[in-house]
Each structure stands twice: as C-alpha cells, then as structure tokens.
Design a protein around this motif. Structure first.
Motif, mmCIF file in Angstrom:
data_model
loop_
_atom_site.group_PDB
_atom_site.id
_atom_site.type_symbol
_atom_site.label_atom_id
_atom_site.label_comp_id
_atom_site.label_asym_id
_atom_site.label_seq_id
_atom_site.Cartn_x
_atom_site.Cartn_y
_atom_site.Cartn_z
ATOM 1 N N SER A 32 5.935 5.500 27.457
ATOM 2 C CA SER A 32 5.894 4.678 26.244
ATOM 3 C C SER A 32 7.077 3.703 26.206
ATOM 4 N N ARG A 33 8.259 4.147 26.641
ATOM 5 C CA ARG A 33 9.408 3.229 26.721
ATOM 6 C C ARG A 33 9.143 2.124 27.749
ATOM 7 N N ASP A 82 17.210 10.019 23.695
ATOM 8 C CA ASP A 82 18.063 9.315 24.650
ATOM 9 C C ASP A 82 19.240 10.204 25.052
ATOM 10 N N ARG A 110 6.319 0.854 28.702
ATOM 11 C CA ARG A 110 5.377 -0.133 28.143
ATOM 12 C C ARG A 110 6.090 -1.090 27.204
ATOM 13 N N ARG A 111 6.932 -0.509 26.347
ATOM 14 C CA ARG A 111 7.664 -1.353 25.392
ATOM 15 C C ARG A 111 8.562 -2.342 26.112
ATOM 16 N N ASN A 112 9.040 -1.962 27.302
ATOM 17 C CA ASN A 112 9.925 -2.847 28.071
ATOM 18 C C ASN A 112 9.148 -3.714 29.065
ATOM 19 N N ASP A 113 7.818 -3.798 28.870
ATOM 20 C CA ASP A 113 6.965 -4.643 29.716
ATOM 21 C C ASP A 113 6.901 -4.198 31.167
ATOM 22 N N HIS A 164 5.036 -2.827 34.122
ATOM 23 C CA HIS A 164 3.605 -2.847 34.427
ATOM 24 C C HIS A 164 3.224 -1.712 35.384
ATOM 25 N N GLY A 173 -2.202 -2.168 29.175
ATOM 26 C CA GLY A 173 -1.617 -3.276 28.416
ATOM 27 C C GLY A 173 -1.331 -4.456 29.310
ATOM 28 N N GLU A 220 6.965 10.136 27.015
ATOM 29 C CA GLU A 220 7.952 9.297 26.319
ATOM 30 C C GLU A 220 8.462 8.186 27.250
#
Ligand SMILES: CC(C)(COP(=O)(O)OP(=O)(O)OC[C@H]1O[C@@H](n2cnc3c(N)ncnc32)[C@H](O)[C@@H]1OP(=O)(O)O)[C@@H](O)C(=O)NCCC(=O)NCCS
Length: 174
Positions: free
Chosen positions: A111-112, A7, A114-117, A119, A169, A108
C-alpha cells in the motif's frame, strides 16, 4: 497477539538487527557471511529516510517481530528510468513465522508502494529459500528470472530467483 505495523523508529534498530543477523550465520537467505553492526544499520536507516523509502516493523506489544522495507531495484539516481521499480526485503522473527505476520507486513508495504507510485516490486530470493518463494507466490509475485551462480556463500555458488509483482493502478506519465 496484538499486532501492529508501523514505521520503524531508531529504538527498533537493535531488535531488527538481531532478527537480521540471526539469518547470517546459518542460512543463505542473505548473501553475506559477516553480521551487520548497529552502526551500519543506523547508516542504512538514515539513508532509507533520506530517500523517502518506507521501512516498517511489525510489533506485538513491546516486541519487534518482523520488518520490511524497499529501496532501489537498480540505482534510480543514475538511471531514473528505474524509479517506478523497487526491490523489497522482509524478515519475520524465527519463532513467529507462519503466523500471518509476513502477509500483514507485505500488505502495508504494497500500500505504501502504491502511494509512492511504485509500479513494480521485485524480490531477489536465494533459490534454496523455498519458504520465501512460496510466500511470494501467495502474494501474487511470479518468477521472472533465475540466475545461476550469481552468489557465493559457505564455499558454494548460489542461484538468484527474481520474482515480481506489477502493482495495480496506473501511473501518471511524466
Ligand atoms: C518468508 C517469510 C517473510 C514469511 O513470513 P511469515 O510471517 O512466516 O509468512 P505468513 O505466515 O504471513 O505466510 C503467508 C503465506 O505464505 C506461505 N508460506 C509462508 N511460509 C511458508 C513456508 N515455510 N512454506 C510454505 N509456504 C509458506 C503460505 O501460503 C502462508 O499462508 P498459510 O500459512 O495460510 O498457508 C518468513 O518465513 C521469513 O522471515 N523467512 C526468513 C527470511 C526470508 O527468507 N526473507 C525473505 C528473503 S527474500
């Protein structure tokens, strides 16, 4: 090379400003002819944090060699229907391009996202920026629109290429 993606912190802002401003004078990558100031960059970073949007840097030892972030594609506060779509930007320092740093940063960021939904990720690219178009193709982005003469810089019209990737996902319906 001892590459790490992490970050962004306030101490990174001057180096990221240099990387960004380097492109302003000589290229049509970013559609402005005015370099950004450190205060403007600080304000942008504060807003990124307030909104919870990821802002990442790639560092090689003490040196910042690239950065990426995303934010709203269209204003999702006023139009919440856009909240699962984000538009990203990515910049690698000019002397470190084509060394795989961009790819690592995007992995990266995805991946962030995806974790934060998120789409859908969108890239808005100047049509002359073939390097970025190829880069995004390699990362699974596809061109979905080409908008003639939507930009202007150096006394001429510029075309915007929109590329998108639907991330894997399922999102929970809410
Ligand atoms: C676009 C950018 C972020 C790519 O970052 P990078 O670290 O140089 O890219 P990578 O080394 O990770 O490249 C990954 C793959 O993308 C493709 N690619 C990257 N740069 C390319 C180029 N100049 N020409 C053709 N393909 C390219 C290649 O397939 C590459 O894999 P390979 O080297 O194994 O063939 C970088 O060139 C950059 O910062 N450009 C200026 C700013 C910019 O245009 N940002 C995007 C605005 S939308």
């Amino acid at each position: 090379m001892n590459l790490e993606v992490r970050d962004m912190v306030p101490a990174d802002l001057p180096a990221t400003l240099d990387i960004y401003n380097d492109l302003i004078e000589s290229t049509t990558v970013a559609w402005t002819e005015r370099p950004q100031t450190l205060d403007e960059r600080r304000a942008w970073f504060a807003e990124q944090r307030r909104r919870g949007f990821p802002t990442l840097v790639a560092v090689d030892g003490p040196e910042v060699v690239g950065m990426t972030s995303y934010g709203d594609f269209r204003d999702s506060v006023h139009w919440p229907g856009y909240r699962f779509t984000a538009e990203h930007s990515i910049h690698v320092r000019d002397d470190r391009r084509r060394g795989g740093i961009g790819r690592v940063l995007m992995h990266e960021l995805i991946s962030r996202a995806r974790r934060n939904d998120i789409h859908v990720l969108v890239a808005g690219i100047d049509s002359d920026n073939i390097e970025s178009i190829r880069f995004h193709e390699q990362l699974g982005f596809a061109e979905v629109a080409r908008m003639p003469e939507t930009g202007h810089k150096f006394g001429r019209w510029l075309d915007l290429v929109l590329m998108q990737r639907i991330l894997d996902g399922e999102i929970e319906a809410s």
